[in-house]
Design an enzyme around this catalytic site. Structure first.
Site, mmCIF file in Angstrom:
data_model
loop_
_atom_site.group_PDB
_atom_site.id
_atom_site.type_symbol
_atom_site.label_atom_id
_atom_site.label_comp_id
_atom_site.label_asym_id
_atom_site.label_seq_id
_atom_site.Cartn_x
_atom_site.Cartn_y
_atom_site.Cartn_z
ATOM 1 N N LYS A 82 9.123 5.966 6.621
ATOM 2 C CA LYS A 82 8.025 5.750 7.582
ATOM 3 C C LYS A 82 8.534 5.446 8.989
ATOM 4 O O LYS A 82 7.875 5.756 9.977
ATOM 5 C CB LYS A 82 7.114 4.620 7.104
ATOM 6 C CG LYS A 82 6.416 4.886 5.780
ATOM 7 C CD LYS A 82 5.402 6.020 5.883
ATOM 8 C CE LYS A 82 4.584 6.160 4.605
ATOM 9 N NZ LYS A 82 3.679 7.318 4.658
ATOM 10 N N GLU A 108 -3.304 2.513 9.586
ATOM 11 C CA GLU A 108 -3.787 2.311 8.232
ATOM 12 C C GLU A 108 -2.553 2.148 7.363
ATOM 13 O O GLU A 108 -1.466 2.612 7.736
ATOM 14 C CB GLU A 108 -4.600 3.529 7.769
ATOM 15 C CG GLU A 108 -3.774 4.689 7.179
ATOM 16 C CD GLU A 108 -2.831 5.398 8.136
ATOM 17 O OE1 GLU A 108 -2.981 5.236 9.383
ATOM 18 O OE2 GLU A 108 -1.935 6.102 7.650
ATOM 19 N N SER A 165 12.304 8.595 -0.989
ATOM 20 C CA SER A 165 11.543 8.236 0.204
ATOM 21 C C SER A 165 11.520 6.751 0.512
ATOM 22 O O SER A 165 11.281 6.364 1.652
ATOM 23 C CB SER A 165 10.119 8.767 0.100
ATOM 24 O OG SER A 165 9.536 8.413 -1.141
#
Lengths: 374, 267
Positions: A67, A89, A356
């Site tokens: 991210k 969000e 990830s």
């Protein structure tokens, strides 16, 4: 629309600006820890058909997931646009934590919307966000998960657009978000494509990633799209199993429609109402998917499969025990895909799996699942 | 000329703004919503908007969100919305459906237009559909004689106002504030300016919505717009009432008060 036009214009100008690109690259290198490692995992590979398996280590990036690649870019854009407030969000909390991180770094105000259900199952991330100076607002409308946090963020943004940038965490939403977030995430695949050729002497047979909104997957896939011999495999959240209806496997189990400002696939009922979703992993628990994945699916360039909660948790456990790496439960869906696909491709295969995120945030859920804490 | 256009013309001829009232279908129940909408029309609302309850109402504030949630929880379907259109249109008032786009897209745009027209509906208000994406809908609307109503906002550029108003039929919906639906204590300061800018590009009636909750605000808006749209204030009457009967009576009273408000515009 004018906010989107403004953002598109700012993004295109930044993209073409060597100064912006240099600043972004420097922060990704000196702050986020890029390039991330490519780690060969032979003991895991033995469980996955006996070929070679390489993990792209986005779990080792600062904040513990991919991210960070996107939020640093969007935070720099926010400053470039002269805005001082960022909203976001978050599902699992990783994007929220990353956004709070980038805002702390650049001195921007930060508000994160999180479904109340998710604030409970990922409480540590709520604490992290607050420590980083962000305000976390639990969303109590709708199903109280990611899609409702997105709705609430849009409602905030329409009122605060003059001062505020909405930092969307995945390759979804109205244009320019899907392409902009993909561009920020494609560093994953660009690096991995070089690294795997050095390590394995050739391109992989398959690139495998989990798909919620789709940002880590598109980031891993994008550089390989022109490589016809490389299969692109997206692993969606199969939850309790497709037949139960309790899942979040949008491409496998959904249909085309419009959600959150994009035309894509979504899980919807006969009236076009969005369905509730279920996954053990909060980060994959989204009834939509990025439109670029919809396109890759429809053109057949990528294939998507549903991985159940049980399959994901089994893969989670396998990686822990064979390689000493605790993956995020989201990423465990990709690992499960490798455990399925590896034996099909055989012992000559080279698989690249995008790891990830790391699983520190999931220790509680995993401990309950496996009964480690009694 | 559409029934919506006729209603605006008649109001204009009477020297007043048109009153447009909104309620979602299915709340508190399908029959009660029909009764409330009919009462609204009988009490002086010139044009009725029927909301299609949707799972992800991005532009709605807490009041309409709650009504939609309850309507959906009670099992309200798209077919119920069309039944509501039919019942209310039979009362002789022009009826538009206000809906987010996915339910229409999923139903099939041409099929939805057909079903809406067959039910006696006059058009659609589509808050999350941009004219650029509206090709199939504009075609179906023209074929069925339905009015396509799009929204403009204070942030809309001149270029977008031109594009949006060119696609509109019936009227142009001007959002008075940058925000979601919901009654507010004061009409947004940007509303009058927005209406002025819209009139540079179109001769269609311009109706202002978002935040109008009482007759004095209605009178204020009537001073500069062709129509006043009231939604959340009506929904709140139903939410606050002890039972459906009391709610419907409260809706009727509010409609009558607002009808008086638009007949005494602040100029």
């Amino acid at each position: 629309m004018s906010a989107l036009d403004e953002l598109t214009s700012a993004y295109l100008s930044a993209k073409a600006d060597p100064g912006f690109q240099a600043e972004l690259a420097a922060l990704l290198r000196d702050y986020a820890g890029r390039p991330t490692l490519l780690t060969e995992v032979p003991r895991f590979a033995a469980e996955a058909g006996g070929g070679r398996v390489f993990l792209k280590r986005e779990d080792l990036a600062h904040t513990g997931s991919h991210k960070i690649n996107n939020v640093i870019g969007q935070a720099l854009l926010t400053r470039r646009m002269g805005k001082t407030r960022v909203i976001a969000e978050t599902g699992a909390g990783q994007h929220g934590v990353a956004t709070a991180t980038a805002c702390a770094l650049l001195g921007l105000d930060c508000v994160v919307y999180m479904g109340e259900e998710d604030t409970r199952r990922q409480a540590l991330n709520v604490a992290r966000m607050r420590m980083l100076g962000a305000e976390v607002i639990p969303v109590t409308t709708g199903s109280r998960t990611l899609k409702d946090a997105i709705n609430e963020a849009f409602r905030d943004w329409v009122t605060t657009v003059d001062t505020t940038h909405y930092c969307i965490g995945s390759v979804m939403g109205p244009h320019p978000f899907p392409v902009m977030v993909r561009d920020f995430q494609r560093v994953i695949g660009l690096e991995a494509r070089e690294q795997v050729q050095v390590a394995a002497g050739r391109l992989p047979d398959a690139v495998i990633a989990c798909v919620g909104g789709g940002s880590n997957a598109i980031g891993a896939f994008h550089a390989f799209i022109p490589d016809d011999g490389v299969r692109l495999i997206g692993c969606e959240a199969g939850g309790d199993g497709l037949a139960t209806g309790r899942h979040a496997a949008t491409l496998v189990g959904g249909s085309a429609g419009v959600i959150h400002g994009m035309r894509t696939y979504l899980l919807q009922d006969d009236d076009g109402q969005t369905l509730d979703t279920h996954s053990v992993s909060a980060g994959l628990d989204y009834p939509g998917v990025g439109p670029e994945h919809a396109w890759l699916h429809d053109t057949g360039r990528a294939s998507y499969r549903a991985i159940t909660d049980a399959e994901a948790m089994d893969a989670f456990s396998v990686l822990c025990r064979t390689e000493g790496i605790i993956p995020a439960i989201e990423s465990a869906h990709a690992l499960a895909g490798a455990l399925q696909l590896g034996p099909e491709l055989g012992s000559d295969a080279v698989l690249l799996v995008n790891l990830s995120g790391r699983g520190d945030k999931d220790v509680d859920i995993a401990a309950q699942w496996f009964g480690h804490l009694g | 000329m559409s029934t919506v256009s006729t209603a605006f013309e008649r109001a204009g001829a009477e020297g007043r703004a048109a009153l447009v009232g909104y309620l979602p279908a299915g709340f508190p129940s399908v029959p009660d919503a029909i009764a409330a909408l009919t009462a609204m029309a009988q009490a002086g609302v010139d044009i009725v908007e029927i909301g299609l309850p949707y799972s992800d109402p991005l532009m709605d504030g807490p009041v309409i969100q709650e009504a939609a949630r309850r309507a959906l929880a009670a099992g309200t379907r798209v077919s119920d919305v069309l039944d509501t259109v039919q019942a209310v249109a039979a009362a002789g008032v022009p009826v538009l459906v206000m809906t987010y786009w996915n339910p229409v897209d999923h139903h099939g745009v041409a099929a939805f237009a057909r079903d809406l027209a067959n039910a006696g509906g006059s058009g659609l208000i589509t808050p999350d559909l941009t004219p650029e994406e509206a090709g199939p809908w504009l075609e179906a609307a023209a074929a069925r004689g339905l009015d396509p109503v799009f929204l403009v906002a204070p942030s809309s550029s001149a270029e977008r106002i031109k594009l949006i108003t060119a696609a509109c039929g019936g009227f142009v919906y001007a959002a008075s504030v940058m925000g979601t639906t919901g009654a507010r204590d004061a009409v947004g300061g940007q509303a009058a300016g927005l209406v002025r800018r819209v009139r540079e590009y179109t001769k269609l009636p311009v109706a202002v919505g978002l935040g109008v909750k009482d007759p004095s605000q209605a009178a204020e808006v009537a001073g500069f717009a062709d129509g006043v749209i009231v939604g959340s204030a009506f929904v709140r009457r139903l939410l606050d009432a002890p039972d459906a009967g009391a709610g419907i009576a409260a809706v009727r009273d509010l409609a009558a008060d607002l009808a008086a408000g638009v007949r005494h515009p602040d100029r």
